[in-house]
Design a protein around this motif. Structure first.
Motif, PDB file in Angstrom:
ATOM      1  N   ILE B 114       3.941   9.581  -7.963  1.00 40.80           N
ATOM      2  CA  ILE B 114       4.632   9.172  -6.740  1.00 40.80           C
ATOM      3  C   ILE B 114       3.649   8.597  -5.721  1.00 40.80           C
ATOM      4  O   ILE B 114       4.014   7.820  -4.852  1.00 40.80           O
ATOM      5  N   SER B 115       2.357   8.981  -5.841  1.00 41.93           N
ATOM      6  CA  SER B 115       1.418   8.706  -4.747  1.00 41.93           C
ATOM      7  C   SER B 115       1.276   7.230  -4.346  1.00 41.93           C
ATOM      8  O   SER B 115       1.090   6.963  -3.163  1.00 41.93           O
ATOM      9  N   PRO B 116       1.340   6.249  -5.264  1.00 41.33           N
ATOM     10  CA  PRO B 116       1.185   4.860  -4.789  1.00 41.33           C
ATOM     11  C   PRO B 116       2.160   4.498  -3.685  1.00 41.33           C
ATOM     12  O   PRO B 116       1.868   3.645  -2.842  1.00 41.33           O
ATOM     13  N   PHE B 117       3.280   5.166  -3.668  1.00 43.42           N
ATOM     14  CA  PHE B 117       4.303   4.839  -2.691  1.00 43.42           C
ATOM     15  C   PHE B 117       3.848   5.162  -1.271  1.00 43.42           C
ATOM     16  O   PHE B 117       4.380   4.624  -0.318  1.00 43.42           O
ATOM     17  N   PHE B 118       2.857   6.052  -1.153  1.00 37.02           N
ATOM     18  CA  PHE B 118       2.412   6.448   0.189  1.00 37.02           C
ATOM     19  C   PHE B 118       1.276   5.576   0.715  1.00 37.02           C
ATOM     20  O   PHE B 118       0.793   5.782   1.814  1.00 37.02           O
ATOM     21  N   VAL B 119       0.812   4.613  -0.095  1.00 34.54           N
ATOM     22  CA  VAL B 119      -0.251   3.720   0.367  1.00 34.54           C
ATOM     23  C   VAL B 119       0.376   2.623   1.220  1.00 34.54           C
ATOM     24  O   VAL B 119       1.423   2.087   0.882  1.00 34.54           O
ATOM     25  N   MET B 120      -0.290   2.293   2.340  1.00 29.57           N
ATOM     26  CA  MET B 120       0.271   1.234   3.196  1.00 29.57           C
ATOM     27  C   MET B 120       0.160  -0.120   2.510  1.00 29.57           C
ATOM     28  O   MET B 120      -0.839  -0.389   1.830  1.00 29.57           O
ATOM     29  N   PRO B 121       1.140  -0.982   2.680  1.00 30.52           N
ATOM     30  CA  PRO B 121       1.154  -2.271   1.979  1.00 30.52           C
ATOM     31  C   PRO B 121      -0.132  -3.069   2.167  1.00 30.52           C
ATOM     32  O   PRO B 121      -0.683  -3.588   1.197  1.00 30.52           O
ATOM     33  N   ALA B 122      -0.628  -3.141   3.376  1.00 28.87           N
ATOM     34  CA  ALA B 122      -1.830  -3.945   3.601  1.00 28.87           C
ATOM     35  C   ALA B 122      -3.013  -3.350   2.854  1.00 28.87           C
ATOM     36  O   ALA B 122      -3.810  -4.055   2.226  1.00 28.87           O
ATOM     37  N   VAL B 123      -3.127  -2.027   2.903  1.00 32.45           N
ATOM     38  CA  VAL B 123      -4.229  -1.351   2.208  1.00 32.45           C
ATOM     39  C   VAL B 123      -4.101  -1.590   0.706  1.00 32.45           C
ATOM     40  O   VAL B 123      -5.077  -1.880   0.010  1.00 32.45           O
ATOM     41  N   ASN B 124      -2.870  -1.469   0.231  1.00 32.11           N
ATOM     42  CA  ASN B 124      -2.583  -1.705  -1.180  1.00 32.11           C
ATOM     43  C   ASN B 124      -3.084  -3.089  -1.592  1.00 32.11           C
ATOM     44  O   ASN B 124      -3.784  -3.246  -2.597  1.00 32.11           O
ATOM     45  N   ALA B 125      -2.763  -4.093  -0.776  1.00 31.29           N
ATOM     46  CA  ALA B 125      -3.153  -5.462  -1.107  1.00 31.29           C
ATOM     47  C   ALA B 125      -4.667  -5.609  -1.110  1.00 31.29           C
ATOM     48  O   ALA B 125      -5.255  -6.196  -2.025  1.00 31.29           O
ATOM     49  N   VAL B 126      -5.318  -5.041  -0.106  1.00 35.85           N
ATOM     50  CA  VAL B 126      -6.777  -5.165  -0.022  1.00 35.85           C
ATOM     51  C   VAL B 126      -7.431  -4.500  -1.235  1.00 35.85           C
ATOM     52  O   VAL B 126      -8.331  -5.052  -1.870  1.00 35.85           O
ATOM     53  N   LEU B 127      -6.925  -3.297  -1.571  1.00 36.28           N
ATOM     54  CA  LEU B 127      -7.480  -2.573  -2.714  1.00 36.28           C
ATOM     55  C   LEU B 127      -7.362  -3.394  -3.989  1.00 36.28           C
ATOM     56  O   LEU B 127      -8.328  -3.569  -4.734  1.00 36.28           O
ATOM     57  N   TRP B 128      -6.154  -3.879  -4.237  1.00 38.06           N
ATOM     58  CA  TRP B 128      -5.927  -4.590  -5.494  1.00 38.06           C
ATOM     59  C   TRP B 128      -6.741  -5.868  -5.568  1.00 38.06           C
ATOM     60  O   TRP B 128      -7.427  -6.110  -6.550  1.00 38.06           O
ATOM     61  N   ILE B 129      -6.684  -6.678  -4.504  1.00 35.93           N
ATOM     62  CA  ILE B 129      -7.287  -8.002  -4.613  1.00 35.93           C
ATOM     63  C   ILE B 129      -8.812  -7.902  -4.658  1.00 35.93           C
ATOM     64  O   ILE B 129      -9.466  -8.682  -5.325  1.00 35.93           O
ATOM     65  N   ASN B 130      -9.388  -6.921  -3.948  1.00 31.32           N
ATOM     66  CA  ASN B 130     -10.844  -6.830  -3.918  1.00 31.32           C
ATOM     67  C   ASN B 130     -11.416  -5.942  -5.012  1.00 31.32           C
ATOM     68  O   ASN B 130     -12.417  -6.268  -5.627  1.00 31.32           O
TER      69      ASN B 130
END
Ligand SMILES: Nc1ncnc2c1ncn2[C@@H]1O[C@H](COP(=O)(O)OP(=O)(O)OP(=O)(O)O)[C@@H](O)[C@H]1O
Ligand SMILES: [Mg+2]
Lengths: 334, 312
Positions: B114-130
């Protein structure tokens, strides 16, 4: 065909043994009823026959072949559940046709068989409805239809009528009885309703805590209960069990006499007691009599027009040929 | 009939509030979309205040339709939303069924899922792309690099070397490029929203009737048939819910697109609105109205499709 033999079958859930070693033979074409108090293992036994529950040990034979390891779908048995277990997203037609569809039968043949089954169960008008739009009795008929189309070796019913109201139950009871007459297929029927057991069965199996107490025809069980448990369980209202000096007179630990085998009089008789509650059913009156030694209260069945009042003194006389005698172990003495 | 009046009366404040809440923004957007309204214009200062005297008719709509990015934005919105829906529903159903069985460590696995759901969208994007998708420094770059190294060293090996020298050198994919940035968005949002689908499907699976399954087993249904004819129809409604909610959320994706490529080749309607809103509020509002229409079409279309295929 549908001769089912259980040999040395046991079942444990974890460390609790629910069914101690058990042997039972169900002949082809027989209507067998399992009765017993709640939790005695009736459903478990039925589910083991169906293959939904594994055996802890022992084996099951269907028509002479060892079926212990055969998967449920290949045992050729059809089951009708208490909750009907219809498929809620399918129409009645699809529900009844489902087992045939799973058997990869031709659509035209499926349609034919579904119609035949629906006709015999008076379901023609409901074929395109979903289960949610049917009454309880209609749902139960759909469940039976789904079982019939498979032409199984035996039908297994787990308390199929207990969700229905009393009137409907009587009707469905007759329908299932007629179905058995017509198909002459083996049926195993679980119930805790005495009347169902007595009226429908060729053979009743009385269970207590997973142990078979007695197997026999309804009248055999009624007239010759093998022990005190069966005596108390079969018959309604329950048999009066009398202990103490009255029993000793007959050379037994306990004697039993059914309410319908006691004559009631307001003038004279063998035992004297005071009327507690009198239940007037119209056809009969059940009187609960207090003060009889060794059995309190004693239930007797009197004629429907018998008028007795609370507190009145009555005299009771057992019909001597109908007295059942049991020894210290609770077993019947002939 | 009169005993209906009191409930109606009691409902009124809530209904009014909802109407005001929805209708005022929608009304304002409609109004702005029909007038000339810009934030900054030195030659025509009267356009900087919204007024009915600046009426432009369908001019803003025409302007938006003729914008070179508009068609791309619609296509991209649809591509992103539909791909995410497709992936999250399939992954959600599969994972929900897998973790619905009892197994040791079940509780921890569920929380982790369930935990990915609690990551903020912007943080999620930064994490994935970088950290994950970056062709050089991200996991992808490292993985591709090490596979290439491995193959490279195998080429030197005596007998099998000849075979491996036929293999091409692997190229890492750059997810910031024009053609691929939408895929990056799809991947990261799918990762983030699959847990939502899993959560909803799992609750639904737990309410599935076990006796129906047993009846199906006796009727000769195998695992696939049970899934197809019992579980999937049972999940029809939750799937519709997941699709609806996600369609609403993902039609308005913004942060991920901004972070991955700043809209470079990857604009969707909200991003286009954002670009217009830098100055041209009229055009932004017209795009907003297009977005509302698109959302309705998507919703109706998706619900019809789900209703037909799953409910038999
Ligand atoms: N899955 C299970 N795990 C553990 N114990 C079980 C399980 N299923 C049944 N039992 C136990 O086995 C015993 C027999 O249960 P069963 O359901 O066969 O009773 P029953 O005779 O059908 O009762 P009823 O008339 O109430 O339906 C009960 O004591 C029950 O608690
Ligand atoms: Mg039971």
């Amino acid at each position: 065909m549908g001769r089912i033999v259980l040999k040395n079958v046991t079942k444990s859930f974890g460390n609790t043994q629910v069914i101690p070693p058990l042997d039972l033979t169900i002949e082809d074409g027989e209507f067998t009823v399992f009765v017993g108090p709640s939790g005695c293992g009736k459903s478990t036994l039925l589910r083991m026959i169906a293959g939904l529950e594994d055996l802890t040990s022992g084996y099951i034979e269907i028509d002479g072949d060892d079926a212990t390891q055969v998967p449920p779908s290949e045992r050729g048995l059809a089951m009708v559940f208490q909750s009907y277990a219809l498929y809620p997203h399918m129409t009645v037609r699809k529900n009844i046709g489902f087992p045939l569809r799973m058997a990869k039968m031709d659509q035209s043949e499926i349609d034919k068989k579904v119609e035949t089954a629906a006709k015999s169960l008076n379901l023609m008008d409901y074929l395109d409805r979903k289960p949610a739009d049917l009454s309880g009795g209609q749902r139960q008929r759909v469940a039976i239809g789904r079982a019939i189309v498979r032409e199984p070796a035996a039908f297994l019913f787990d308390e199929p009528l207990s969700n229905l109201d009393a009137a409907l139950r009587v009707g469905m009871r007759l329908e299932i009885g007629e179905l058995h007459e017509r198909l002459q297929t083996t049926m195993i029927y679980v119930t805790h309703d005495q009347v169902e057991a007595m009226t429908m069965a060729n053979k009743i199996v009385v269970l207590q805590a997973g142990v078979i107490e007695q197997v026999g025809s309804p009248l055999e069980l009624y007239h010759k209960p093998r022990n005190k448990f069966v005596a108390g369980f079969i018959g309604s209202p329950k048999m009066n069990l009398i202990e103490g000096s009255e029993a000793a007179k007959h050379g037994a630990q306990t004697i039993g006499i059914r309410p319908e085998h006691i004559d009631v009089s307001t003038t004279d008789g063998m035992w004297e007691g005071k009327v507690g509650v009198a239940e007037h059913l119209g056809s009969d009156t059940f009187i609960h009599v207090h003060g009889v030694e060794g059995c309190d209260p004693m239930t007797v069945r009197a004629a429907g027009d018998m008028s007795v009042k609370n507190g009145e003194t009555v005299f009771l006389t057992p019909q001597s040929q109908n007295i059942h005698k049991f020894d210290a172990e609770g077993l019947r003495i002939e | 009939m009169s005993d209906r009046k009191l409930p109606r009366l009691l409902q009124t404040p809530a209904v009014l509030l909802l109407l005001v809440w929805m209708l005022i923004p929608l009304g304002l957007t409609l109004y702005f979309s029909f007038i000339r309204y810009v934030l900054n214009n030195l030659r025509r200062p009267e356009w900087t205040t919204p007024s009915i005297s600046n009426w432009r008719g369908f001019g803003n709509y025409e302007f938006v339709l003729n914008n070179k990015d508009f068609v791309l934005a619609i296509q991209n919105s649809l591509l992103i939303v539909c791909s995410i829906l497709f992936l999250t529903v399939i992954l959600g159903v599969v994972i929900a069924i897998l973790i619905n069985k009892t197994f040791p460590g079940q509780g921890i696995v569920r929380v982790l899922l369930i935990s990915p759901f609690f990551v903020m969208p912007a943080v999620n994007a930064v994490l994935w792309i970088n950290m994950i998708l970056d062709p050089v420094l991200g996991l992808q770059g490292i993985a591709v690099g090490s596979i290439n190294d491995l193959i490279g060293s195998l080429r030197e090996a005596p007998v099998i070397g000849a075979f491996f020298s036929l293999w091409p050198e692997l190229e890492p994919i750059s997810f910031r490029a024009t053609q691929t940035s939408a895929y990056a968005v799809i991947i990261m949002v799918t990762w983030q929203w699959t847990p939502f689908a899993v959560l909803i499907f799992m609750t639904s699976l737990q309410s599935e009737d076990q006796q129906q399954k047993e009846a199906a087993v006796l009727d000769g249904a195998g695992a696939w048939s049970q899934f197809r004819f019992l579980t999937l129809p049972h999940l029809g409604r939750p799937i519709a819910i997941v699709v609806m909610i996600q369609a609403i959320f993902h039609l308005s994706l913004y942060a991920e697109i901004e972070i991955v490529s700043r809209g470079n080749g990857n604009k969707n309607l909200p991003y286009l609105i954002g670009e217009f809103a830098n100055n041209n509020i009229g055009a932004a509002s017209a795009t907003g109205i297009f977005a509302v229409i698109l959302a309705n079409i998507v919703a109706i279309f998706l619900l019809r499709m789900i209703g037909k295929t799953l409910m038999e």
